[in-house]
Scaffold this motif. Structure first.
Motif, PDB file in Angstrom:
ATOM      1  N   VAL A  36       0.846  -1.205   0.000  1.00  0.00           N
ATOM      2  CA  VAL A  36       0.000   0.000   0.000  1.00  0.00           C
ATOM      3  C   VAL A  36       0.881   1.255   0.000  1.00  0.00           C
ATOM      4  CG1 VAL A  36      -1.624   1.364   1.386  1.00  0.00           C
ATOM      5  CG2 VAL A  36      -1.996  -1.076   1.066  1.00  0.00           C
TER       6      VAL A  36
ATOM      7  N   THR B  17       2.317   1.447  -3.621  1.00  0.00           N
ATOM      8  CA  THR B  17       1.387   1.738  -4.717  1.00  0.00           C
ATOM      9  C   THR B  17       0.454   2.909  -4.437  1.00  0.00           C
ATOM     10  OG1 THR B  17      -0.264   0.185  -3.837  1.00  0.00           O
ATOM     11  CG2 THR B  17       1.394  -0.699  -5.354  1.00  0.00           C
ATOM     12  N   LYS B  18       0.276   3.234  -3.131  1.00  0.00           N
ATOM     13  CA  LYS B  18      -0.674   4.291  -2.725  1.00  0.00           C
ATOM     14  C   LYS B  18      -2.095   3.973  -3.171  1.00  0.00           C
ATOM     15  CE  LYS B  18       2.800   7.955  -2.691  1.00  0.00           C
ATOM     16  NZ  LYS B  18       3.197   9.303  -3.174  1.00  0.00           N
ATOM     17  N   LYS B  19      -2.432   2.672  -3.185  1.00  0.00           N
ATOM     18  CA  LYS B  19      -3.765   2.227  -3.584  1.00  0.00           C
ATOM     19  C   LYS B  19      -4.329   1.265  -2.542  1.00  0.00           C
ATOM     20  CE  LYS B  19      -2.922   2.542  -8.587  1.00  0.00           C
ATOM     21  NZ  LYS B  19      -2.838   1.767  -9.858  1.00  0.00           N
ATOM     22  N   THR B  20      -5.668   1.195  -2.487  1.00  0.00           N
ATOM     23  CA  THR B  20      -6.335   0.238  -1.609  1.00  0.00           C
ATOM     24  C   THR B  20      -6.152  -1.166  -2.158  1.00  0.00           C
ATOM     25  OG1 THR B  20      -7.997   1.845  -0.921  1.00  0.00           O
ATOM     26  CG2 THR B  20      -8.542  -0.469  -0.632  1.00  0.00           C
ATOM     27  N   LEU B  21      -5.710  -2.082  -1.311  1.00  0.00           N
ATOM     28  CA  LEU B  21      -5.492  -3.465  -1.724  1.00  0.00           C
ATOM     29  C   LEU B  21      -6.425  -4.399  -0.969  1.00  0.00           C
ATOM     30  CD1 LEU B  21      -1.584  -3.605  -1.903  1.00  0.00           C
ATOM     31  CD2 LEU B  21      -3.194  -3.175  -3.766  1.00  0.00           C
TER      32      LEU B  21
ATOM     33  N   TYR C 249      -8.832  -5.810   3.844  1.00  0.00           N
ATOM     34  CA  TYR C 249      -8.581  -4.590   3.073  1.00  0.00           C
ATOM     35  C   TYR C 249      -7.406  -3.853   3.700  1.00  0.00           C
ATOM     36  CZ  TYR C 249     -13.110  -4.786   0.596  1.00  0.00           C
ATOM     37  OH  TYR C 249     -14.168  -5.133  -0.207  1.00  0.00           O
TER      38      TYR C 249
ATOM     39  N   VAL D 113      -5.907  -0.020   3.380  1.00  0.00           N
ATOM     40  CA  VAL D 113      -6.296   1.266   2.788  1.00  0.00           C
ATOM     41  C   VAL D 113      -5.266   2.336   3.150  1.00  0.00           C
ATOM     42  CG1 VAL D 113      -8.168   2.940   2.529  1.00  0.00           C
ATOM     43  CG2 VAL D 113      -8.694   0.562   3.136  1.00  0.00           C
TER      44      VAL D 113
ATOM     45  N   GLU E 140      -0.859  13.228  -1.511  1.00  0.00           N
ATOM     46  CA  GLU E 140      -0.019  12.150  -2.032  1.00  0.00           C
ATOM     47  C   GLU E 140       1.046  11.650  -1.052  1.00  0.00           C
ATOM     48  OE1 GLU E 140      -0.457  10.511  -5.009  1.00  0.00           O
ATOM     49  OE2 GLU E 140      -2.305  11.677  -4.998  1.00  0.00           O
TER      50      GLU E 140
ATOM     51  N   GLU F 299     -16.906  -2.891  -4.497  1.00  0.00           N
ATOM     52  CA  GLU F 299     -16.581  -1.494  -4.811  1.00  0.00           C
ATOM     53  C   GLU F 299     -17.254  -0.523  -3.852  1.00  0.00           C
ATOM     54  OE1 GLU F 299     -14.294  -0.520  -6.818  1.00  0.00           O
ATOM     55  OE2 GLU F 299     -13.885  -2.579  -7.464  1.00  0.00           O
TER      56      GLU F 299
ATOM     57  N   GLU G 228     -12.377   4.308   1.609  1.00  0.00           N
ATOM     58  CA  GLU G 228     -11.560   5.418   1.103  1.00  0.00           C
ATOM     59  C   GLU G 228     -12.131   6.775   1.520  1.00  0.00           C
ATOM     60  OE1 GLU G 228     -11.082   4.710  -3.085  1.00  0.00           O
ATOM     61  OE2 GLU G 228      -9.465   3.252  -2.768  1.00  0.00           O
TER      62      GLU G 228
END
Length: 483
Positions: A160, A163-167, A189, A191, A197, A215, A222
């Motif tokens: 995370v 990538t700076k994304k929710t996995l 999850y 997050v 950023e 989703e 998020e």
């Protein structure tokens, strides 16, 4: 995915009905051209097709209506959770307490079917992320994630950061690089908590094995994460301000203490220098008056001249000390390449012969040149060597040992040792004070060692002294290595 399947299903039914109606329309047209009426066999499929189309349209409408209602309820629940989190931020001024209370809000919301286990990572000063608030996490996991910490790319939480994304993971798989004995299979999850950023932390939620990514759940998490990031950023800004205020206050206190010290020293300096300068001058004036009026015998004149020379020498020493003191206080430190052996030789040549007696010098200079303030370094050498000469024992030849070497990776070491009179133990803590004299018979202005101490301090170093009365004295100086 379910929505897409449902839409495809409806479209297929509508196409079938449309084709059926077209087919019968063609048949009807053909029949009209040959008969005068419509038979039930022709009109029935048309009616059935229309009814089925109407029913399917209503089913689709009701499905969309239910979905919209679910979205509205979901949005209201997200809004409620966000409002509760914002209320928490006003109740506590400490980020960890805020995160611990936020955990309770998330569990209570029941938006996601949790294990229920969850935790919050925050970034520490060493760059690692550690769990700071948690619910139901095992001691084994906390030993790793709360004490040791994780880095970028390490396990899912580290991914995370990268990538700076929710996995999402529906089970323990190859991405779980952190394992411990007795760890049960799970889904979760991970997050990112980001502001502009920048990763401030990570929210990790444990789920039942096989839990599929949703989703709507990701949208909820998020949204919550964004609010948490805003609150944490506010906390961190306030904390930075507090630290800055404390730093400024400490600097002001330090500067105030320094000003008080300097004012006291200045008062003492003015009093002592005026006295020390005036005394030899008055003595010289008196001796000149005796010579002028021819009141001395021939054998007394030579002694009087010697006394006058001593008085002038004391005055010169005092003026030199005052100049050294003033330069150290006011001149900016200028680092330059300095050849140590050459500088030591220059100072020694100034003091090589005293009263016709030669000084035995033992040099051990292990370093050829360094970056330092040449004038200040020369002043240190001059004052310490001068002291060794002043306080020598007359019954033995004077020996001075001078050593300069690299002490460790950060410091040089200079020490100067002599076999002079030595210093009493109770006086060792006072000798660096301004105008301190160990006794009334002590020579000099009492500024030399004080100036040495001030110079060493200005060069970010330290000075130590050790001595044995009637035997030896050694000054050791440590100076930072400059490149």
């Amino acid at each position: 995915m379910e929505k897409v399947k449902f839409k495809i299903y409806l479209i297929a039914i509508f196409l079938c009905i449309l084709i059926l109606q077209i087919f019968y329309f063609i048949q009807v047209t053909f029949v009209f051209s040959n008969t005068e009426y419509l038979s039930p066999a022709i009109i029935t499929p048309i009616i059935v097709g229309s009814v089925l189309g109407t029913i399917m349209g209503q089913i689709y409408y009701q499905r969309i209506k239910i979905q919209n209602q679910e979205n509205i309820i979901g949005n209201l629940k997200i809004t409620e959770v966000i409002n509760n989190i914002l209320l928490l931020s006003n109740k506590t001024s400490e980020p960890i307490s805020f995160l611990q209370s936020t955990i309770e809000v998330i569990i209570k919301a029941n938006f996601i079917k949790l294990d229920p286990r969850l935790g919050f990572f925050l970034k520490d000063l060493d760059g690692k992320f550690r769990i700071k608030a948690q619910h139901n996490l095992s001691d084994e996991l906390l030993k790793i994630c709360a004490i040791k910490g994780i880095t970028s790319g390490e396990c899912l939480c580290g991914q995370v950061i990268l990538t700076k994304k929710t996995l999402h993971a529906n089970c323990v798989n190859h991405r779980h690089t952190i394992n411990y004995k007795g760890m049960k299979d799970h889904a979760h999850y991970n997050v990112p908590i980001m502001y502009n950023e920048e990763i401030l932390g990570i929210m990790v939620l444990y789920l039942e094995v096989g839990h599929k990514k949703n989703e709507r759940e990701v949208e909820f998490l998020e949204s919550v994460s964004s609010v948490i990031a805003l609150v944490l950023h506010k906390y961190f800004i306030e904390e930075e301000k507090k630290v800055e205020i404390v730093k400024l206050n400490n600097e002001l206190i330090s500067q105030n203490e320094m000003l008080i010290k300097k004012n006291r020293e200045l008062d003492k300096f003015v009093y002592s220098t005026s006295h020390d300068l005036r005394s030899p001058l008055l003595s010289i004036l008196g001796l000149l008056n005796l010579l002028k009026n021819d009141l001395l015998k021939e054998d007394e004149k030579e002694q009087t001249i010697k006394l006058m020379e001593d008085g002038l020498q004391k005055t010169d020493e005092m003026i030199t000390s005052i100049l050294d003191y003033s330069k150290n206080e006011n001149l900016e430190i200028k680092y330059e390449t300095t050849k140590i052996k050459k500088l030591v030789d220059e100072v020694l040549n100034m003091h090589k012969f005293v009263g016709g007696k030669e000084i035995e010098i033992n040099l051990n200079i292990a370093i050829e040149k360094i970056q330092t303030d040449k004038y200040r370094f020369r002043t240190i050498l001059n004052n310490l060597i001068s002291n060794s000469i002043k306080y020598r024992r007359r019954e033995v030849p004077l020996e001075i040992e001078i050593s300069f070497k690299k002490y460790n990776t950060e410091e040089y070491q200079l020490y100067i040792k002599d076999n002079g009179e030595g210093i009493e133990k109770e006086e060792l803590g006072k000798i660096f004070e301004m105008f301190h004299r160990s006794s009334s018979s002590a020579k000099g202005a009492g500024l030399g060692l004080y100036i040495c101490k001030e110079i060493v301090t200005n060069l970010a170093g330290r000075i130590q002294v050790d001595s044995e009365l009637g035997s030896w004295t050694m000054f050791t100086i440590y100076l930072p290595i400059k490149t």
